[in-house]
Design a protein around this motif. Structure first.
Motif, PDB file in Angstrom:
ATOM      1  N   TYR A  29      47.809  39.750  37.543  1.00 28.79           N
ATOM      2  CA  TYR A  29      48.447  40.010  38.841  1.00 28.79           C
ATOM      3  C   TYR A  29      48.226  38.860  39.824  1.00 28.79           C
ATOM      4  N   GLY A  74      41.259  30.292  44.165  1.00 25.73           N
ATOM      5  CA  GLY A  74      40.766  29.886  42.860  1.00 25.73           C
ATOM      6  C   GLY A  74      39.383  30.489  42.606  1.00 25.73           C
ATOM      7  N   SER A 124      34.428  40.152  41.966  1.00 22.89           N
ATOM      8  CA  SER A 124      35.621  40.901  41.577  1.00 22.89           C
ATOM      9  C   SER A 124      35.438  41.433  40.159  1.00 22.89           C
ATOM     10  N   MET A 196      48.516  43.954  46.185  1.00 25.63           N
ATOM     11  CA  MET A 196      49.401  43.432  47.240  1.00 25.63           C
ATOM     12  C   MET A 196      50.474  42.496  46.681  1.00 25.63           C
TER      13      MET A 196
HETATM   14  N1  SAM Z   1      38.207  33.900  41.851  1.00 27.33           N
HETATM   15  C1  SAM Z   1      37.577  34.672  42.888  1.00 27.33           C
HETATM   16  C2  SAM Z   1      37.593  36.126  42.525  1.00 27.33           C
HETATM   17  O1  SAM Z   1      38.017  36.479  41.420  1.00 27.33           O
HETATM   18  O2  SAM Z   1      37.136  36.924  43.346  1.00 27.33           O
HETATM   19  C3  SAM Z   1      38.108  34.445  44.287  1.00 27.33           C
HETATM   20  C4  SAM Z   1      39.597  34.361  44.484  1.00 27.33           C
HETATM   21  S1  SAM Z   1      40.521  35.831  44.121  1.00 27.33           S
HETATM   22  C5  SAM Z   1      42.156  35.314  44.547  1.00 27.33           C
HETATM   23  C6  SAM Z   1      40.012  36.916  45.425  1.00 27.33           C
HETATM   24  C7  SAM Z   1      40.343  38.364  45.284  1.00 27.33           C
HETATM   25  O3  SAM Z   1      41.730  38.541  45.414  1.00 27.33           O
HETATM   26  C8  SAM Z   1      39.960  38.982  43.963  1.00 27.33           C
HETATM   27  O4  SAM Z   1      39.186  40.147  44.202  1.00 27.33           O
HETATM   28  C9  SAM Z   1      41.301  39.337  43.355  1.00 27.33           C
HETATM   29  O5  SAM Z   1      41.217  40.467  42.536  1.00 27.33           O
HETATM   30  C10 SAM Z   1      42.108  39.606  44.587  1.00 27.33           C
HETATM   31  N2  SAM Z   1      43.562  39.560  44.362  1.00 27.33           N
HETATM   32  C11 SAM Z   1      44.283  38.631  43.725  1.00 27.33           C
HETATM   33  N3  SAM Z   1      45.596  38.941  43.705  1.00 27.33           N
HETATM   34  C12 SAM Z   1      45.708  40.122  44.361  1.00 27.33           C
HETATM   35  C13 SAM Z   1      46.800  40.989  44.675  1.00 27.33           C
HETATM   36  N4  SAM Z   1      48.039  40.707  44.298  1.00 27.33           N
HETATM   37  N5  SAM Z   1      46.528  42.110  45.371  1.00 27.33           N
HETATM   38  C14 SAM Z   1      45.274  42.421  45.739  1.00 27.33           C
HETATM   39  N6  SAM Z   1      44.213  41.646  45.484  1.00 27.33           N
HETATM   40  C15 SAM Z   1      44.411  40.523  44.790  1.00 27.33           C
END
Ligand code: SAM
Length: 335
Positions: A29, A74, A124, A196
């Protein structure tokens, strides 16, 4: 200290700093393999802000009201020597310093991060079911190694450790209560996040969203909950505590109950663009100013102008039409 506010009276309080657009996971996602494959062009190293550049901007923003910095990506732990950046940011007085990670490298990094001055951490973890988790991260990464990272963070004294769970209908929503049960009574706070429509590569559909109210109801049925007052204005999660005193969970309902009116967050991309909304299309190029020799006064003036003109409230305007708009990817802008 100055309190900078935007056109809707919202102060700037939180800064999320993406230190890399790369990640060692390919969560379906967020960074689907079809888009972020072997030949995907990530940012070249010279385009990333240096730690000195990040620290300078953070210091100036702290002077304008930023109280909390979250290092993200990232995957922030794939940026070499990220603990050096932590130590530099920890040198800015009065900042709450945290980091969001997928946990893959946390077992080996937790103590160094704590020693460098990191206050707390968010990991996460979308499922405790190994097969589901391996399918969601899409690099066959096992749950056990993330759990080892969470343990290492607790042992290192990062407090609290929070666990972020993005809930997607039909994928991991059957694991919500299992997740709550696993961390109940441990001091680890689980936060369930509505899926989201960030970016434009994940094929988001409203039907895939599990409303936060449903998550609370499912947990409450098994372990009765009561609401907790927000800790401060703009707190992202709404908090619920177990009536038997065994801890709390949070839900982040950015789709069903948007919280734009209280949003105090700015995001700095790995290449130095400042975004005033997760759903923004364009950022403000601070790297050009930094590398063009701008003084602290000039940078501060630019920051004042950017935040002072801020009008964003995407999630309150979200509709079937907005989901298809061009938006930056979360892996680039920082989650
Ligand atoms: N790599 C790190 C991690 O996995 O936490 C930090 C970056 S990641 C983009 C940060 C958070 O955004 C993660 O908890 C991820 O699950 C969440 N995330 C990414 N895409 C998302 C979406 N479409 N809707 C909700 N949360 C999202």
């Amino acid at each position: 200290m100055e309190r900078l506010v935007d056109t809707l009276g919202r102060p700037i309080r939180d800064l999320r700093v993406s230190v890399t657009d790369r990640c060692n996971f390919r969560c379906v996602y967020c960074m689907p393999k079809e888009v972020f494959g072997r030949d995907h062009a990530f940012l070249p190293r010279a385009e990333l802000l240096t730690f000195e550049e990040i620290e300078r901007l953070a210091r100036l923003l702290a002077g304008l009201g930023v109280e909390k910095i979250r290092i993200t990506g990232g995957e922030p732990l794939v940026r070499r020597d990220v603990e050096t950046l932590v130590a530099m940011l920890a040198g800015i007085p009065g900042l709450d310093l945290t980091l969001t990670t997928n946990g893959a490298l946390l077992a080996q990094k937790a103590q160094a991060l704590r020693d460098a001055g990191l206050d707390r951490i968010t990991v996460s973890l979308d499922s405790l079911d190994d097969a589901t988790f391996r399918a969601m991260n899409d690099v066959d990464f096992p749950v056990a190694r993330v759990l080892a990272g969470i343990d290492a963070a607790r042992v290192a004294g990062l407090d609290p450790v929070k666990v972020n769970v993005v809930v997607k209908r039909g994928v991991n929503d059957d694991g919500v209560v299992t997740m709550a049960r696993a961390f109940r009574g441990t001091g680890v706070v689980v936060r369930f996040i509505e899926y989201m429509d960030v970016g434009h590569t994940n094929g988001w559909r409203l039907d895939d969203v599990v409303p936060a109210a449903e998550v609370v109801a499912a947990s409450d049925e098994e372990y009765p909950l009561e609401p907790v007052e927000p800790g401060y204005r703009g707190e992202v999660a709404s908090r619920w505590r177990y009536r038997d005193g065994s801890g709390e969970i949070g839900v982040i309902s950015s789709v069903t109950q948007p919280f734009c009116s209280d949003c105090t967050r700015a995001r700095l991309s790995a290449d130095g663009k400042l975004y005033t909304c997760l759903f923004a299309v364009r950022g403000h190029d601070l790297r050009a100013l930094l590398r063009g020799g701008a003084s602290d006064e000039e940078l501060t003036a630019a920051l004042r102008e950017i935040w002072g003109a801020r009008t964003d409230r995407y999630s309150e305007l979200r509709s079937a039409e907005t989901a298809g708009l061009e938006k930056v990817e979360m892996s680039y802008i920082g989650g």
